[in-house]
Structures are given as structure tokens and as C-alpha cells.
Design a protein around this motif. Structure first.
Motif, PDB file in Angstrom:
ATOM      1  N   GLU A 177      -3.684   8.432   6.354  1.00 15.32           N
ATOM      2  CA  GLU A 177      -3.127   9.520   7.158  1.00 15.32           C
ATOM      3  C   GLU A 177      -3.861  10.851   6.956  1.00 15.32           C
ATOM      4  O   GLU A 177      -3.735  11.741   7.782  1.00 15.32           O
ATOM      5  CB  GLU A 177      -1.625   9.682   6.898  1.00 15.32           C
ATOM      6  N   PHE A 178      -4.632  10.987   5.892  1.00 16.12           N
ATOM      7  CA  PHE A 178      -5.407  12.215   5.681  1.00 16.12           C
ATOM      8  C   PHE A 178      -6.447  12.383   6.783  1.00 16.12           C
ATOM      9  O   PHE A 178      -6.861  13.498   7.078  1.00 16.12           O
ATOM     10  CB  PHE A 178      -6.138  12.194   4.333  1.00 16.12           C
ATOM     11  N   LYS A 179      -6.873  11.258   7.356  1.00 15.04           N
ATOM     12  CA  LYS A 179      -7.966  11.273   8.330  1.00 15.04           C
ATOM     13  C   LYS A 179      -7.474  11.358   9.774  1.00 15.04           C
ATOM     14  O   LYS A 179      -8.264  11.392  10.699  1.00 15.04           O
ATOM     15  CB  LYS A 179      -8.821  10.025   8.149  1.00 15.04           C
ATOM     16  N   LEU A 180      -6.153  11.344   9.971  1.00 20.34           N
ATOM     17  CA  LEU A 180      -5.588  11.355  11.323  1.00 20.34           C
ATOM     18  C   LEU A 180      -5.165  12.765  11.726  1.00 20.34           C
ATOM     19  O   LEU A 180      -4.810  13.575  10.865  1.00 20.34           O
ATOM     20  CB  LEU A 180      -4.381  10.406  11.391  1.00 20.34           C
ATOM     21  N   TRP A 193       0.857  -1.185   0.000  1.00 19.94           N
ATOM     22  CA  TRP A 193       0.000   0.000   0.000  1.00 19.94           C
ATOM     23  C   TRP A 193       0.891   1.233   0.000  1.00 19.94           C
ATOM     24  O   TRP A 193       1.772   1.383   0.852  1.00 19.94           O
ATOM     25  CB  TRP A 193      -0.900   0.032   1.238  1.00 19.94           C
ATOM     26  N   PHE A 194       0.661   2.109  -0.980  1.00 23.52           N
ATOM     27  CA  PHE A 194       1.374   3.386  -1.071  1.00 23.52           C
ATOM     28  C   PHE A 194       0.625   4.390  -0.198  1.00 23.52           C
ATOM     29  O   PHE A 194      -0.457   4.848  -0.572  1.00 23.52           O
ATOM     30  CB  PHE A 194       1.427   3.866  -2.518  1.00 23.52           C
ATOM     31  N   VAL A 195       1.176   4.688   0.973  1.00 26.30           N
ATOM     32  CA  VAL A 195       0.521   5.568   1.938  1.00 26.30           C
ATOM     33  C   VAL A 195       0.945   7.005   1.638  1.00 26.30           C
ATOM     34  O   VAL A 195       2.101   7.385   1.864  1.00 26.30           O
ATOM     35  CB  VAL A 195       0.892   5.202   3.391  1.00 26.30           C
ATOM     36  N   VAL A 196       0.000   7.796   1.124  1.00 25.85           N
ATOM     37  CA  VAL A 196       0.293   9.187   0.772  1.00 25.85           C
ATOM     38  C   VAL A 196       0.275  10.018   2.051  1.00 25.85           C
ATOM     39  O   VAL A 196      -0.744  10.077   2.747  1.00 25.85           O
ATOM     40  CB  VAL A 196      -0.729   9.729  -0.249  1.00 25.85           C
TER      41      VAL A 196
END
Length: 192
Positions: A75-78, A34-37
Motif C-alpha cells: 500500500e505504500f506504493k499505491l 501477510w501483515f499489510v502495513v
């Protein structure tokens, strides 16, 4: 299912990222990568960094043709600023049936002992390390750690900053980007 998490700003994602991600997906015991942006840090002024949704769209377009490669915007939601240890806890809660591992370059392993709660990360997660062109002095306890695996992935000397500068300079870098990524950047006039 074992998932490798490949973190990055992917500004933009390029064939170097894809080669490393695919190599690790195919030549390790990981089922998917998974490519975590990583989100834009609200405290840093970085005018060349595309908005989160555009970088996610680029990763989505790059990975879409490949079954083992996936985009991830977790990580956009954290809350920001965020730490990898928090992302891992959040993912484990959201996907209790999956096992998560980290993917990082040797340059990141060099400073891994400075990461927040790195010992906790190593208690619960494996780390897959791919080589860089420069040799790094790694702490001996990390080199020999049973949860850290070196992957002999191809060494990629391509960087997103090189891509951005080449686009700005009007250089043809089309072969260095997945086709759908190139088309999106061109269509949106990014980095020009």
C-alpha cells in the motif's frame, strides 16, 4: 497458494497481532499471512504514528523468524487515499498465481457493508473473521455469507495504543512485544 492479508497500522506490532496472525496461518487453509502495513494518511495529523518505513521495519523484525508470516508494504506504493478493493486488484495483478483473502476482526465485519465495493471483494475473495471481546451486531447476510469464515482465534485484549501509553509512562511492556520489536523501539526511543 492462498494468502491471508492482515491489514493494520501496526503502530507498533505486538504479541496480540502475532498470536492472531500465526493462529490463522496454522489453523486455517491459508498458506501464509501477510501483515499489510497501511500507510500514514497524508490528510490526518497523527503525531503518535511512526513513519511508514519504521512500522514496516517493526513488522519485518516481528515476522522474520516465522515461515508463514510475512511483512507487506504494497500500500505504500499505491495512490492515497487507498481502498482495500484497489489493493486486492493490484496484488492479484502482481501475483496472478496466488489467491488472496482478507483477515479482519468482528468489529470490521460490522462495518464491512460500508466499504467501497465490498460486494466486489466478496465476489473474488474470502474473508476470515476473528473474534473480539465485544459482541457485534453483524448484518445477517454477512453472517451467513459463503465467502466469510469465522476463525475461533484467541481473543486478544492488547492494543497498540495501550503499548504506546505504557512506553510513554515508563512501564515495562517487554513481554508484550516480539523481542526484535522491543529492541528496535528501545534503540530508537520511540513513543517516549
Amino acid at each position: 497458494m492462498k494468502i491471508g492479508l492482515y491489514f493494520g497500522s501496526f503502530n507498533p506490532i505486538h504479541v496480540g497481532h502475532m498470536v492472531i496472525g500465526n493462529y490463522i496461518a496454522e489453523y486455517s487453509d491459508l498458506d501464509e499471512v501477510w501483515f499489510v502495513v497501511t500507510p500514514h494518511n497524508p490528510f490526518k495529523k497523527k503525531s503518535t504514528l511512526l513513519d511508514n518505513h519504521h512500522r514496516y521495519e517493526l513488522v519485518y523484525r516481528a515476522t522474520e523468524p516465522y515461515d508463514k508470516l510475512k511483512p507487506c508494504d504494497i500500500e505504500f506504493k499505491l495512490p492515497q487515499p487507498n481502498y482495500t478493493v484497489n489493493t486486492l486488484v493490484h496484488l492479484q495483478e502482481k501475483y496472478p498465481d496466488k489467491e488472496f483473502a482478507l483477515i479482519m476482526g468482528e468489529d470490521n465485519l460490522k462495518s464491512f457493508h460500508k466499504w467501497k465495493n465490498y460486494e466486489v471483494i466478496l465476489q473474488h475473495h474470502y474473508v476470515y473473521v476473528y473474534p473480539r471481546i465485544t459482541a457485534y451486531q453483524i448484518k445477517p447476510e454477512l453472517v451467513a455469507h459463503p465467502k466469510i469464515t469465522r476463525i475461533e482465534a484467541p481473543i486478544m485484549q492488547l492494543s497498540s495504543s495501550f503499548i504506546r501509553k505504557a512506553i510513554k509512562d515508563g512501564t515495562n511492556i517487554q513481554p508484550m512485544l516480539p523481542e526484535h520489536v522491543f529492541n528496535y523501539l528501545d534503540e530508537m526511543n520511540f513513543y517516549k
